[in-house]
Design a protein around this motif. Structure first.
Motif, PDB file in Angstrom:
ATOM      1  N   UNK A   5      80.945 -97.205  -6.261  1.00  0.00           N
ATOM      2  CA  UNK A   5      80.583 -95.788  -6.352  1.00  0.00           C
ATOM      3  C   UNK A   5      79.790 -95.436  -5.108  1.00  0.00           C
ATOM      4  N   UNK A   6      80.224 -94.388  -4.421  1.00  0.00           N
ATOM      5  CA  UNK A   6      79.631 -93.971  -3.150  1.00  0.00           C
ATOM      6  C   UNK A   6      79.164 -92.533  -3.274  1.00  0.00           C
ATOM      7  N   UNK A   7      77.878 -92.301  -3.018  1.00  0.00           N
ATOM      8  CA  UNK A   7      77.371 -90.928  -3.015  1.00  0.00           C
ATOM      9  C   UNK A   7      77.441 -90.360  -1.593  1.00  0.00           C
ATOM     10  N   UNK A   8      77.522 -89.049  -1.512  1.00  0.00           N
ATOM     11  CA  UNK A   8      77.685 -88.414  -0.206  1.00  0.00           C
ATOM     12  C   UNK A   8      78.969 -88.840   0.462  1.00  0.00           C
ATOM     13  N   UNK A   9      80.038 -88.942  -0.332  1.00  0.00           N
ATOM     14  CA  UNK A   9      81.283 -89.560   0.139  1.00  0.00           C
ATOM     15  C   UNK A   9      82.239 -88.607   0.820  1.00  0.00           C
TER      16      UNK A   9
END
Length: 258
Positions: A5-9
């Motif tokens: 899971x990657x935020x700011x993706x």
């Protein structure tokens, strides 16, 4: 196959992490505010890599939208890699900063990565594996070079990474703090700055590729622009020397009246 899971993706560092981790065969959960960008990236990565890509549109400064991401982290399929990348800057000095903007920056740079990590860490510890990647900044080590609270928020991310690693690395969970210097992303423009006036800017692809070398080596602290690892080792040694005095029960002689 693991899931990241990657935020700011939707752009910058997060988007490159998405491309690199997809190429390694990881399924992805992409989080950002820009739905159109996320959907376009998700389609690209599904077609190129044959992986599963979920998209969550969320503003992590919004409590209810943050809660949606927290619920996904607690649900199945489990998250094996959490990349706390979403962040922002705030141009200007502390004295003139608007309290509302400081509050929003603290929510995004400090509260969000803390709660996101909290949501996933117990499962990682329980199964004895998992990885947390926290994007900090070299300004965490050079706060006097940055006016306002941005450096302080990144110092928090660095310290959180170090203390968390001390707690969970012996339980099979890997924690990495990545400290970029100036990197060509949209953070400058969004904060009202001008990246063309910043010297020695690293390209985002180079930054992420270097960070992933550090990831594969299981580094706790990865600082891509620093040429010699000995510089960091000397810094850590000096920190240890300083810490040796913390257990003294009396003030140092220099603080006693003459």
């Amino acid at each position: 196959m693991s899931t990241a899971l990657i935020t700011g993706a939707s752009s910058g560092i997060g988007a490159i992490y998405a491309r690199r981790l997809a190429a390694r065969g990881n399924d992805l959960v992409l989080v950002a505010r820009a739905t159109d960008r996320l959907e376009a990236l998700a389609s690209e990565l599904r077609e190129a890599n044959g992986i599963s890509v979920e998209v969550i549109t969320a503003d992590l400064t919004n409590a209810s939208q943050l809660q949606t991401v927290l619920e996904r982290l607690r649900s199945d399929p489990m998250i094996d890699i959490l990349v706390n990348n979403a962040g922002a800057a705030l141009v200007g000095n502390f004295a003139s900063a608007e309290p509302e903007k400081m509050d929003a920056l603290l929510s995004l740079n400090v509260v969000a990565p803390t709660l996101l990590t909290s949501a996933v860490i117990s499962k990682m510890v329980a199964r004895g594996n998992g990885s947390i990647i926290n994007i900090a900044s070299v300004l965490a080590l050079l706060p006097e070079y940055s006016h306002g609270i941005y450096a302080a928020t990144k110092a928090y991310v660095l310290t959180l990474s170090q203390s968390l690693a001390a707690e969970v690395s012996g339980k099979g969970v890997y924690v990495q703090a990545v400290l970029p210097a100036a990197t060509r992303t949209e953070i400058y423009e969004r904060a009202g700055g001008d990246i063309s006036k910043v010297p020695d800017v690293m390209e985002v692809e180079a930054l992420v590729d270097a960070a992933l070398v550090g990831f594969d080596r299981r580094e706790l602290i990865t600082i891509p622009p620093v040429p010699e690892v000995e510089a960091w080792e000397a810094f850590e040694h000096a920190r240890g020397v300083l810490a040796a005095g913390f257990s003294n029960s009396e003030p140092a002689q220099r603080y006693k009246s003459s």
